[in-house]
Design an enzyme around this catalytic site. Structure first.
Site, PDB file in Angstrom:
ATOM      1  N   GLY A 115       0.834  -0.980  -0.018  1.00  0.00           N
ATOM      2  CA  GLY A 115      -0.078  -0.006   0.029  1.00  0.00           C
ATOM      3  C   GLY A 115       0.664   1.262   0.001  1.00  0.00           C
ATOM      4  O   GLY A 115       1.953   1.282   0.371  1.00  0.00           O
ATOM      5  N   CYS A 116       0.371   2.392  -0.507  1.00  0.00           N
ATOM      6  CA  CYS A 116       0.959   3.658  -0.543  1.00  0.00           C
ATOM      7  C   CYS A 116       1.523   3.958   1.039  1.00  0.00           C
ATOM      8  O   CYS A 116       2.616   4.312   1.262  1.00  0.00           O
ATOM      9  CB  CYS A 116       0.419   4.572  -1.258  1.00  0.00           C
ATOM     10  SG  CYS A 116      -1.325   5.146  -0.420  1.00  0.00           S
TER      11      CYS A 116
END
Length: 317
Positions: A115-116
């Site tokens: 995920g970012c």
């Protein structure tokens, strides 16, 4: 040999970014689904099973369905959703996380793209825990601001429709149950989940995240230079690393490089260490593109590793 790649969900924000990065590659054939068949299960099954590598850019449940539709034992998968990031049998696709992580990605059939938000935390903290400069039970806080593209097409449309009336700074997930918390804890080496406060800003993409540290809470209190050296040594030892550690600058009051849009369009993640040893305080700041290293760039990097080509192919540093 030309590798066949199918981006399941290529019309979404991340899918479009991946497709753009892969344009012009002669070593790849990108299989594409007709717009009117994007929800046709039989057509998706056909393409998933024809692909050498399928990249899933879908909501979690749809990504799980895509994996179930693969009926052969040869199609490899990069899942950009959060469905499989802490699942057994899946390799976490943050290549710079550990010295052997690229090898694990290269050998894996199933790779979960990070995920970012988690990448900034993991990049900042894991090397410090491994170097025993921070304990695994440290009560960690994590704060950051990301462009609205991190919320996908619906949020992009909402922000752009509001124009100048859109909120400039909007904290969210204030029930502290963000879906990225499990991967943050598992891959950072923490024994407890961090207190995470994300913010959406009124800009399209890019992110700045910070981890504040009270160093006097650590039995053997590390200096700012020691924190910086541990991070620098870790990433210097990683081949083809896109993670950089900025020079240590004691006493710096502010830095224009902390603009969240600094690395937009690239696959670079830069870490900055700021500290006041007398006050026993430090903060580690990470800057990267939420659609680059935080999503599409990381997926292309993982694709390159899985194909055995240069990790930087199709990526801007």
């Amino acid at each position: 040999m030309v590798a066949r790649i199918f981006i399941d969900g290529e019309a979404g924000t991340t899918g479009l970014q991946i497709r753009e990065r892969l344009a012009g590659r002669r070593d790849l054939e990108v299989l594409s689904i007709a717009p009117d068949k994007r929800k046709d299960e039989d057509e998706r099954r056909r393409l998933l099973n024809e692909a050498d590598i399928a990249i899933l850019c879908l909501p979690d449940e749809a990504a799980k369905e895509s994996v179930r539709l693969i009926e052969n034992d040869t199609t490899r998968v990069i899942d950009a959703s959060s469905a499989h990031r802490v699942a057994a049998g899946w390799t976490y696709g943050f290549a710079e996380m550990a010295a052997d992580q690229s090898d694990a990605i290269a050998a894996s059939r199933y790779v979960a793209n990070p995920g970012c938000w988690p990448q900034g935390l993991i990049a900042s903290i894991r090397p410090l825990i491994e170097a025993r400069l921070l304990p695994g039970d440290y009560p960690l806080s994590y704060h950051g601001i990301s462009g609205y593209s991190g919320g996908g097409r619906q949020m992009i449309e909402d922000y752009e429709a509001q124009g100048t009336t859109a909120s400039q700074f909007m904290p969210y997930s204030l029930a502290f149950q963000h879906k990225h918390l499990p991967e943050m804890q598992v891959y950072s080496g923490l024994n407890r989940a961090p207190l995470f406060e994300p913010v959406v800003g009124n800009f399209a993409q890019g992110m700045t995240n910070s981890v504040p540290l009270h160093l006097d809470m650590v039995a053997q209190m590390p200096s700012g230079k020691a924190l910086h050296a541990a991070l620098a040594d870790h990433y210097a030892a990683i081949a083809d690393s896109f993670v950089r550690v900025a020079p240590y600058q004691a006493g710096l009051g502010k830095d224009a490089a902390l603009d969240p849009q600094t690395h937009n369009g690239t696959n670079t993640l830069t870490l900055h260490v700021f500290a006041n040893d007398d006050a026993a305080q430090a903060v580690i700041v990470s800057i990267y593109d939420n659609l680059g290293k935080g999503a599409a760039g990381a997926a292309v990097q993982n694709l390159n590793i899985m194909l055995g080509v240069g990790a930087g192919e199709s990526l801007e540093a």
